[in-house]
Structures are given as structure tokens and as C-alpha cells.
Design a protein around this motif. Structure first.
Motif, mmCIF file in Angstrom:
data_model
loop_
_atom_site.group_PDB
_atom_site.id
_atom_site.type_symbol
_atom_site.label_atom_id
_atom_site.label_comp_id
_atom_site.label_asym_id
_atom_site.label_seq_id
_atom_site.Cartn_x
_atom_site.Cartn_y
_atom_site.Cartn_z
ATOM 1 N N HIS A 145 0.841 -1.203 0.000
ATOM 2 C CA HIS A 145 0.000 0.000 0.000
ATOM 3 C C HIS A 145 0.878 1.257 0.000
ATOM 4 C CE1 HIS A 145 -3.084 2.875 1.081
ATOM 5 N NE2 HIS A 145 -2.284 3.283 2.052
ATOM 6 N N LEU A 146 1.907 1.266 0.833
ATOM 7 C CA LEU A 146 2.795 2.428 0.895
ATOM 8 C C LEU A 146 3.506 2.658 -0.443
ATOM 9 C CD1 LEU A 146 4.504 2.138 4.401
ATOM 10 C CD2 LEU A 146 2.658 3.666 3.707
ATOM 11 N N ARG A 147 3.994 1.572 -1.037
ATOM 12 C CA ARG A 147 4.677 1.703 -2.338
ATOM 13 C C ARG A 147 3.728 2.253 -3.391
ATOM 14 N NH1 ARG A 147 6.247 -3.807 -1.651
ATOM 15 N NH2 ARG A 147 7.908 -3.769 -0.131
ATOM 16 N N LYS A 148 2.511 1.749 -3.410
ATOM 17 C CA LYS A 148 1.523 2.198 -4.389
ATOM 18 C C LYS A 148 1.214 3.686 -4.190
ATOM 19 C CE LYS A 148 -3.196 1.402 -5.899
ATOM 20 N NZ LYS A 148 -4.488 0.877 -5.512
ATOM 21 N N LYS A 149 1.012 4.099 -2.955
ATOM 22 C CA LYS A 149 0.707 5.503 -2.661
ATOM 23 C C LYS A 149 1.873 6.396 -3.077
ATOM 24 C CE LYS A 149 -3.086 5.494 -1.839
ATOM 25 N NZ LYS A 149 -3.720 6.030 -2.939
ATOM 26 N N LYS A 150 3.095 5.959 -2.796
ATOM 27 C CA LYS A 150 4.260 6.761 -3.160
ATOM 28 C C LYS A 150 4.365 6.906 -4.668
ATOM 29 C CE LYS A 150 9.097 7.655 -2.403
ATOM 30 N NZ LYS A 150 9.023 8.815 -3.221
ATOM 31 N N LYS A 151 4.162 5.808 -5.394
ATOM 32 C CA LYS A 151 4.222 5.872 -6.856
ATOM 33 C C LYS A 151 3.146 6.811 -7.398
ATOM 34 C CE LYS A 151 6.156 1.326 -7.855
ATOM 35 N NZ LYS A 151 5.872 -0.008 -8.402
ATOM 36 N N GLU A 152 1.921 6.695 -6.874
ATOM 37 C CA GLU A 152 0.838 7.569 -7.335
ATOM 38 C C GLU A 152 1.158 9.028 -7.043
ATOM 39 O OE1 GLU A 152 -2.747 6.222 -5.471
ATOM 40 O OE2 GLU A 152 -2.814 4.389 -6.657
ATOM 41 N N TYR A 153 1.633 9.291 -5.836
ATOM 42 C CA TYR A 153 1.944 10.670 -5.454
ATOM 43 C C TYR A 153 3.070 11.224 -6.329
ATOM 44 C CZ TYR A 153 3.514 14.708 -2.896
ATOM 45 O OH TYR A 153 3.889 15.977 -2.579
ATOM 46 N N ASP A 154 4.114 10.428 -6.501
ATOM 47 C CA ASP A 154 5.247 10.887 -7.312
ATOM 48 C C ASP A 154 4.826 11.160 -8.753
ATOM 49 O OD1 ASP A 154 6.863 10.690 -5.113
ATOM 50 O OD2 ASP A 154 7.877 8.854 -5.754
ATOM 51 N N ALA A 155 4.013 10.275 -9.315
ATOM 52 C CA ALA A 155 3.564 10.449 -10.704
ATOM 53 C C ALA A 155 2.689 11.691 -10.834
ATOM 54 C CB ALA A 155 2.798 9.214 -11.168
ATOM 55 N N LEU A 156 1.767 11.883 -9.892
ATOM 56 C CA LEU A 156 0.900 13.061 -9.940
ATOM 57 C C LEU A 156 1.694 14.343 -9.730
ATOM 58 C CD1 LEU A 156 -2.267 11.865 -7.987
ATOM 59 C CD2 LEU A 156 -2.085 12.353 -10.423
ATOM 60 N N ASP A 157 2.633 14.309 -8.808
ATOM 61 C CA ASP A 157 3.441 15.493 -8.544
ATOM 62 C C ASP A 157 4.278 15.865 -9.768
ATOM 63 O OD1 ASP A 157 4.135 17.499 -6.592
ATOM 64 O OD2 ASP A 157 6.132 16.573 -6.533
ATOM 65 N N THR A 158 4.892 14.869 -10.390
ATOM 66 C CA THR A 158 5.695 15.115 -11.593
ATOM 67 C C THR A 158 4.822 15.678 -12.705
ATOM 68 O OG1 THR A 158 7.212 13.350 -11.023
ATOM 69 C CG2 THR A 158 7.171 14.024 -13.338
ATOM 70 N N LEU A 159 3.682 15.049 -12.923
ATOM 71 C CA LEU A 159 2.759 15.502 -13.961
ATOM 72 C C LEU A 159 2.288 16.922 -13.682
ATOM 73 C CD1 LEU A 159 1.088 14.885 -16.495
ATOM 74 C CD2 LEU A 159 -0.641 13.905 -14.987
ATOM 75 N N LYS A 160 1.959 17.190 -12.438
ATOM 76 C CA LYS A 160 1.481 18.528 -12.070
ATOM 77 C C LYS A 160 2.515 19.587 -12.426
ATOM 78 C CE LYS A 160 1.628 20.032 -7.760
ATOM 79 N NZ LYS A 160 1.361 20.144 -6.325
ATOM 80 N N TRP A 161 3.763 19.362 -12.027
ATOM 81 C CA TRP A 161 4.797 20.363 -12.276
ATOM 82 C C TRP A 161 5.122 20.490 -13.760
ATOM 83 C CZ3 TRP A 161 5.183 24.042 -9.127
ATOM 84 C CH2 TRP A 161 4.935 23.830 -7.780
ATOM 85 N N GLU A 162 5.123 19.391 -14.484
ATOM 86 C CA GLU A 162 5.353 19.468 -15.931
ATOM 87 C C GLU A 162 4.270 20.298 -16.606
ATOM 88 O OE1 GLU A 162 5.501 15.458 -17.354
ATOM 89 O OE2 GLU A 162 7.495 15.091 -16.515
ATOM 90 N N VAL A 163 3.059 20.032 -16.242
ATOM 91 C CA VAL A 163 1.936 20.741 -16.852
ATOM 92 C C VAL A 163 1.955 22.217 -16.459
ATOM 93 C CG1 VAL A 163 -0.591 20.919 -16.887
ATOM 94 C CG2 VAL A 163 0.507 18.684 -17.045
#
Length: 185
Positions: free
Chosen positions: A88-106
Motif C-alpha cells: 500500500h505504501l509503495r503504491k501511494k508513493k508511486k501515485e503521489y510521485d507520478a501526480l506530482d511530476t505531472l502537475k509540475w510538468e503541466v
């Protein structure tokens, strides 16, 4: 562990592998609270603890015919819940990291390319798209993204589990990504 406990565990495992619902019920009643308390100590989240322990026990039932438990049943369940929490922790971290990266790129791409009037138009499109979301999904998304509330807070406010909050947010993001081609995070 004493011999009596070992014998009981052995009988429960044998009953479980044969699909005996009574054995599963005894196993569930015997270990659920202990497992819940353990996961709760790790997560400090009652809804998450319930979900993770139920996932482990459900998988145990689903894989009953192929179970190969070589340690004590209690140790097996303990490790299974521990691993479920780590996943669960790994999944949450991956989701957060992906969303954060996408947010800043956009944000950077959009900031460099869009004039203010275009930004107003895009914001209007986004607001209209958000209003097309199902009611509960829209409420969860607005609390999360517009009011910056945490999943646990949203769950308490709306009287739903944190897992349901996560499902609604994922659903909203998929819908917006598909229907709105502007930055939205």
C-alpha cells in the motif's frame, strides 16, 4: 506456541484448504482483531487497517486450495498483513510521485505557453468538466484538489472510507484527463 495452539492452527489450515467455511469463520474471529490492531499501529488509519486486513483474509479464502503455510498461522497472517501494508505504501508513493511530476510538468508547460485569457477559458472548461462528474465523485475531488483536504479528512467529512475517497479521486482524474486537455492538478 504451545502444542494445543499448534494443533488448533493445523486443524484450521486443514479445514480452510478443504473450503470449510466454519474453519474460516473461526480463523477470522480468532485473528481479525489482532491483525487489525497490528496494521492500525503501522498506519494510524482505521479504515485503511480494516481494508488491508480484509484484503489479506479474503485472499486467504480465495487461495485456500493452494495454501502452503509452513510457519504458524499467526506468523503467516502477520507477515501477510505487513506485506500488504508495505505494498500500500509503495503504491501511494508511486501515485503521489507520478501526480506530482505531472502537475509540475503541466504547470511549467502551461505557464510558458498560455496567455492569461486562454488560462481563464481553460479554467472555465475545467470547472464545467468537474460539474459533469457524479455528485459524490465531484464532492471528493473538490475537497481534495480545491480545498487541499487529506483523504482521511474527506472520508470523515463525507462518511466514507479512505479507499472510497481514493477510488473517487482516481475516477475524477481519469475523466478530466480524457475530457479536458488543460492542466488540472
Amino acid at each position: 506456541m504451545n502444542t494445543n495452539t499448534r494443533d488448533i492452527e493445523k486443524l484450521l489450515i486443514q479445514g480452510l484448504t478443504k473450503g470449510d467455511q466454519h474453519s474460516y469463520r473461526i480463523l477470522f474471529d480468532r485473528y481479525y482483531s489482532w491483525l487489525y490492531n497490528y496494521v492500525y499501529k503501522l498506519s494510524h488509519d482505521s479504515s485503511l487497517s480494516e481494508d488491508l486486513v480484509q484484503n489479506v483474509l479474503l485472499r486467504l479464502w480465495e487461495k485456500k486450495s493452494s495454501l502452503n503455510i509452513t510457519t504458524s498461522l499467526k506468523n503467516y497472517l502477520f507477515r501477510a498483513c505487513h506485506n500488504e501494508f508495505l505494498m500500500h505504501l509503495r503504491k501511494k508513493k508511486k501515485e503521489y510521485d507520478a501526480l506530482d511530476t505531472l502537475k509540475w510538468e503541466v504547470i511549467f508547460d502551461t505557464y510558458n505557453e498560455i496567455e492569461e485569457s486562454q488560462l481563464d477559458t481553460d479554467w472555465s472548461k475545467l470547472e464545467k468538466a468537474i460539474e459533469k462528474l457524479p455528485k459524490k465523485c465531484r464532492e471528493v475531488f473538490k475537497l481534495s484538489r480545491l480545498e487541499q483536504k487529506k483523504h482521511k479528512e474527506i472520508a470523515v467529512i463525507l462518511g466514507i472510507s479512505t479507499k472510497t475517497v481514493e477510488v473517487h479521486i482516481s475516477k475524477a482524474l481519469r475523466f478530466l484527463k480524457t475530457n479536458v486537455s488543460i492542466f488540472f492538478l
